[in-house]
Design an enzyme around this catalytic site. Structure first.
Site, PDB file in Angstrom:
ATOM      1  N   GLY A 444       0.905  -1.256   0.031  1.00  0.00           N
ATOM      2  CA  GLY A 444      -0.007   0.024   0.001  1.00  0.00           C
ATOM      3  C   GLY A 444       0.847   1.259   0.022  1.00  0.00           C
ATOM      4  O   GLY A 444       0.508   2.213  -0.870  1.00  0.00           O
ATOM      5  N   GLU A 496      -0.287   6.299  -0.997  1.00  0.00           N
ATOM      6  CA  GLU A 496      -0.540   7.022   0.377  1.00  0.00           C
ATOM      7  C   GLU A 496       0.119   8.088   0.907  1.00  0.00           C
ATOM      8  O   GLU A 496       0.459   8.312   2.021  1.00  0.00           O
ATOM      9  CB  GLU A 496      -0.538   5.905   1.608  1.00  0.00           C
ATOM     10  CG  GLU A 496      -1.328   4.476   1.355  1.00  0.00           C
ATOM     11  CD  GLU A 496      -1.221   3.613   2.252  1.00  0.00           C
ATOM     12  OE1 GLU A 496      -1.064   4.060   3.255  1.00  0.00           O
ATOM     13  OE2 GLU A 496      -1.743   2.190   1.985  1.00  0.00           O
ATOM     14  N   CYS A 528       8.253   5.196  16.090  1.00  0.00           N
ATOM     15  CA  CYS A 528       7.455   5.725  16.917  1.00  0.00           C
ATOM     16  C   CYS A 528       5.923   5.839  16.381  1.00  0.00           C
ATOM     17  O   CYS A 528       5.788   6.259  15.182  1.00  0.00           O
ATOM     18  CB  CYS A 528       7.855   7.098  17.734  1.00  0.00           C
ATOM     19  SG  CYS A 528       9.411   6.907  18.495  1.00  0.00           S
ATOM     20  N   TRP A 573      -4.589   0.120  17.496  1.00  0.00           N
ATOM     21  CA  TRP A 573      -3.746   1.102  17.268  1.00  0.00           C
ATOM     22  C   TRP A 573      -4.181   2.427  17.692  1.00  0.00           C
ATOM     23  O   TRP A 573      -3.415   3.333  17.546  1.00  0.00           O
ATOM     24  CB  TRP A 573      -3.189   1.091  15.989  1.00  0.00           C
ATOM     25  CG  TRP A 573      -2.330  -0.049  15.609  1.00  0.00           C
ATOM     26  CD1 TRP A 573      -2.038  -1.320  16.431  1.00  0.00           C
ATOM     27  CD2 TRP A 573      -1.799  -0.550  14.561  1.00  0.00           C
ATOM     28  NE1 TRP A 573      -1.308  -2.326  15.844  1.00  0.00           N
ATOM     29  CE2 TRP A 573      -1.205  -1.844  14.486  1.00  0.00           C
ATOM     30  CE3 TRP A 573      -1.588   0.158  13.241  1.00  0.00           C
ATOM     31  CZ2 TRP A 573      -0.470  -2.495  13.657  1.00  0.00           C
ATOM     32  CZ3 TRP A 573      -0.903  -0.863  12.273  1.00  0.00           C
ATOM     33  CH2 TRP A 573      -0.170  -1.800  12.505  1.00  0.00           C
ATOM     34  N   GLU A 677       2.723 -11.160   6.451  1.00  0.00           N
ATOM     35  CA  GLU A 677       4.103 -11.313   6.910  1.00  0.00           C
ATOM     36  C   GLU A 677       4.713 -12.426   7.135  1.00  0.00           C
ATOM     37  O   GLU A 677       4.369 -13.187   7.878  1.00  0.00           O
ATOM     38  CB  GLU A 677       4.403 -10.290   8.088  1.00  0.00           C
ATOM     39  CG  GLU A 677       5.712 -10.199   8.521  1.00  0.00           C
ATOM     40  CD  GLU A 677       6.485 -11.007   9.270  1.00  0.00           C
ATOM     41  OE1 GLU A 677       7.852 -11.267   8.733  1.00  0.00           O
ATOM     42  OE2 GLU A 677       5.884 -11.856  10.101  1.00  0.00           O
ATOM     43  N   HIS A 706      11.426  -4.044   6.914  1.00  0.00           N
ATOM     44  CA  HIS A 706      11.817  -3.784   7.958  1.00  0.00           C
ATOM     45  C   HIS A 706      13.202  -3.316   8.135  1.00  0.00           C
ATOM     46  O   HIS A 706      13.745  -2.779   8.894  1.00  0.00           O
ATOM     47  CB  HIS A 706      11.331  -4.323   9.216  1.00  0.00           C
ATOM     48  CG  HIS A 706       9.764  -4.245   9.266  1.00  0.00           C
ATOM     49  ND1 HIS A 706       9.181  -5.294   8.825  1.00  0.00           N
ATOM     50  CD2 HIS A 706       8.917  -3.428   9.471  1.00  0.00           C
ATOM     51  CE1 HIS A 706       7.950  -5.212   9.188  1.00  0.00           C
ATOM     52  NE2 HIS A 706       7.596  -3.727   9.477  1.00  0.00           N
TER      53      HIS A 706
END
EC number: 2.1.1.14
Length: 767
Positions: A444, A496, A528, A573, A677, A706
């Protein structure tokens, strides 16, 4: 007196100083000495903040450069061979290579020969991530990292009373994974315990009286062998110097209560926010010599504590325990923002309802003072303020909305069900979409460049008009579409660029949410997040994404995915309300997202992705409670997704997840395509498909986003071959593990070139 203490404090800094220093270091802009200086300054500030708040015993060892579990792996010399230094002890470079993968640094050096990062997964049921320890059958342990002792010395030099924090030996082993030959990591316990013994000896030599040993796995369903191991381990640990406080959190002890109460240690911490029902039993069963630390202030939310309600229980405990009563937050404050006083733009009403880490420490200290000096004027004033705030919040019109309640009441089972079964839908979708075998796509997001962030900031500050901002975002969308077309991807995304965060972007456009400026919490490493706060009933006043996606679709003949965040992830979240259940909040969110899905379909969008990255995160820690959660979580997803026609393809995405034990519930979500994942765990997730025939289409991630490391096409093709052994080719998609927001464009394009090449290679091999 009832001693007040903290189990841990946020490490990132009030202004995310640690994040900024880490990223500067990784870019070669800040040397190691500079980075260490930032860490030392933050630790000193955080100890002082807690002391000023009234905390009697300060935590030390809660600071970590990336992750506290990773710090323990270095301390115990649990360093996989691919990262092990050729000579000497591990360094910060070793630590960062284990966390991020080994890449050449900006000054031209490199570490560990391009090794891939360790697996990362969720810390219990939070949105924090830890690096999974890797154990080998011949694993040896040795004390190899001095950070804890250095920080104890720092705190002592500043005149603080401290309590070092360790992850307990059983929890540390539980959190890891066996690598290589077939063995049980629990068998490593006897090798690990001498290192703990050495740590206690070193801490005692530094003058430490109390050590906090975190054993949160005591709130889980534990096999009998692990329960037995607790007794064995702590019978040995009790011989070591220092008083020991076992800390449990995130749930109730339940069947482990007797075990925890009777371990040969000096104190026990329990979480009475998550599991208040355990209080009477633990009070009765705790040996008369032990300290009982009661976690009364929620360490995982942002709401003020109901001081009077909490104090009622604490008074009872104080009568029974006297000086053996300690007062604390429920868990480490790692999961809370740092300081509410930084919030200079919150409206006064909302601000009066909130408490961040500093304020939670103040609440803990106040509760302790209230037990010792109930008639003190400052105590009485604080209790009166708490009463006033709670009454005002209960009466506030921003919380309850009749129109939302009416929609909830009108929900029927048919609203959470697609028109036709998957087999019928997929035939129509294939006819409509005309995609090749092994279709390629991304999850995305594309890189959020400094130019994008500057444009967003300028727009918020009024320096860019709405038209100028829209054109800036359109330019980014055009770039993203052009890149994807050139790469040869089959299903495109708009990238996005306009979104600051996958939850906050939507929350800003929904009624019922509120936002902070400095409410940051650590997700992992330097990453963060700033969770939105659910204040009241939730609804969608107008379309949120339709115009952006329509614009992107107009640039290409290929399918453009509409990108939404699912109701469970929006909830997990965010900082949720405490006055209504999570199930009710998820349904409210599902109805809002359903409206957006229907509008996207009406705008001609043929594929709509509803991300549920946090689906497994919401799973209760105890298996007996799973089904209740899974029922409402899957229903919320279907409620969001089921307003469209059969030919509209619904995707979902999940990350950082181990799904083998809930695969049936994921199938019950009935998404047409799920992307997951899998690359860091080497497609381990796909073992679930050996026993369960997942009925719909699936895209197991073929590379880890990541890490800045770019895997070659052969590596990705190898993962695809593994996947193809378990998933029929006609139902297999090719995609990265997660969104690409945090990556840079060069590595993004390089990785996607290799991914498309791997898909083409497999088409030729297997078709």
């Amino acid at each position: 007196m009832a001693l007040s203490h903290s189990l841990g404090f946020p490490r990132i800094g009030r202004d995310r100083e640690l994040k900024k220093a880490l990223e500067a270091h990784w870019k070669g802009e800040l040397d190691e000495a500079g980075l260490r200086a930032v860490g030392q300054r933050l630790r000193a500030e955080h100890w002082q903040l807690q002391k000023d708040a009234g905390i009697d015993l300060l935590p030390v060892g809660d600071f970590a450069w990336y992750d506290q579990v990773l710090a323990h792996s270095l301390a115990f010399d649990v360093i996989p061979e691919r990262f092990r230094p050729a000579a000497g002890k591990p360094t910060l470079d070793t630590l960062f290579a284990m966390a991020r993968g080994a890449v050449a640094n900006k000054s031209g050096g490199s570490c560990c020969g391009g090794a891939h990062a360790q697996e990362m997964t969720k810390w219990f049921d939070t949105n924090y991530h830890y690096l999974v320890p890797e154990f080998s059958a011949d694993q040896q342990f040795a004390l190899s990292w001095e950070q804890l002792f250095e920080e104890v010395a720092e705190a002592h030099a500043l005149g603080h009373s401290v309590k070092p924090v360790l992850i307990g030996p059983l929890t540390y082993l539980w959190l890891g994974k066996e690598k290589g030959s077939d063995f049980d990591r629990l068998d490593l316990l006897e090798r690990l315990l001498p290192v703990y013994g050495e740590i206690f000896q070193r801490l005692a030599a530094q003058g430490v009286e109390w050590v906090q040993i975190d054993e949160p796995i005591l709130v889980l369903d534990l096999p009998q062998a692990w329960k037995n191991a607790f007794e064995r381990a702590y019978n040995l640990i009790q011989r070591e110097p220092c008083k020991k406080l076992i800390a449990t959190y995130f749930g109730g002890l339940e069947d482990n209560l007797g075990l925890a109460a009777n371990l040969p240690v000096d104190g026990l911490h329990i979480d009475l926010v998550r599991a208040p029902e355990q209080y009477p039993t633990i009070l009765d069963r705790l040996p008369a010599y032990k300290v009982l630390s009661l976690g009364m202030v929620n360490g995982r939310n942002v709401w003020r504590c109901d001081l009077e309600k909490v104090l009622e229980l604490l008074r009872h405990a104080h009568e029974r325990l006297g000086e053996r009563l300690w007062v604390a937050p429920s868990c480490s404050l790692l999961h809370s923002p740092v300081d509410l006083e930084r919030e200079d733009q919150l409206d006064a009403e909302l601000k009066s309802w909130l408490a961040f880490a500093v304020q939670k420490c103040q609440e803990v200290a106040l509760l302790g003072r209230a037990l010792e000096a109930p008639d003190d004027a400052s105590v009485q004033a604080a209790l009166e303020q708490s009463r006033v705030v709670r009454a005002a919040r209960a009466a506030s019109t921003r919380i309850h909305k009749p129109e939302v309640q009416a929609r909830l009441a009108a929900i029927r089972p048919r609203h959470a069900q697609r028109q036709s079964p998957f087999a019928e839908r997929i035939a129509q979708q294939r006819e409509c979409l005309q995609l090749p075998l092994l279709p390629t796509t991304t999850i995305g997001s594309f890189p959020q460049t400094s130019a994008i962030r500057l444009a967003r900031q300028s727009f918020k500050q009024g320096k860019l008009s709405a038209a100028e901002y829209t054109e800036a975002m359109h330019a980014e969308i055009r770039h993203a579409v052009e890149v994807q077309e050139n790469l040869g991807l089959d299903v495109l995304v708009h990238g996005e660029a306009e979104r600051n965060d996958m939850v906050e972007y939507f929350a800003e456009q929904l009624d019922g949410y509120a936002f902070t400026r400095f409410g940051w919490v650590q997700s992992y490493g330097s990453r963060c997040v700033k969770p939105a706060v659910i204040v009241g009933d939730l609804g969608r006043p107008q379309a949120m994404t339709v115009e952006w996606i329509k614009y992107a679709q107009g640039l290409t003949d290929k399918p453009m995915k509409g990108m939404l965040t699912g109701p469970v992830t929006m909830l997990m979240w965010s900082f949720p309300r405490e006055d209504v259940s999570r199930e009710v909040q998820a349904r409210q969110l599902a109805l809002a997202i359903r409206d957006e899905v229907v509008d996207l379909e009406a705008a001609g969008i043929r594929i709509i992705q509803i991300d549920e990255a946090a689906f497994r995160e919401g799973l209760p820690l105890r298996q007996a409670a799973w089904q209740g959660y899974l029922d409402w979580a899957t229903e919320a997803f279907r409620l969001a997704a089921s307003g469209v026609r059969d030919e509209t393809q619904i995707h979902t995405h999940m990350c950082y997840s181990e799904f083998n034990d809930v695969i049936e519930s994921i199938a019950a979500m009935d998404a047409d395509v799920i992307t997951i994942e899998t690359s860091r765990s080497d497609m381990e997730l796909l073992e679930a498909f050996e026993r369960f025939a997942y009925p719909n289409e699936i895209g197991p991630g073929v590379y880890d986003i990541h890490s800045p490391r770019v895997p070659d096409s052969a590596e990705m093709a190898g993962l695809l071959r593994k996947a193809a052994r378990r998933i029929p080719l006609e139902r297999l998609w090719v995609n990265p593990d997660c969104g690409l927001k945090t990556r840079a464009w060069p590595e993004t394009e390089a990785a996607l070139v290799n991914m498309v090449a791997a898909a083409r290679q497999l088409r030729a091999e297997l078709a």
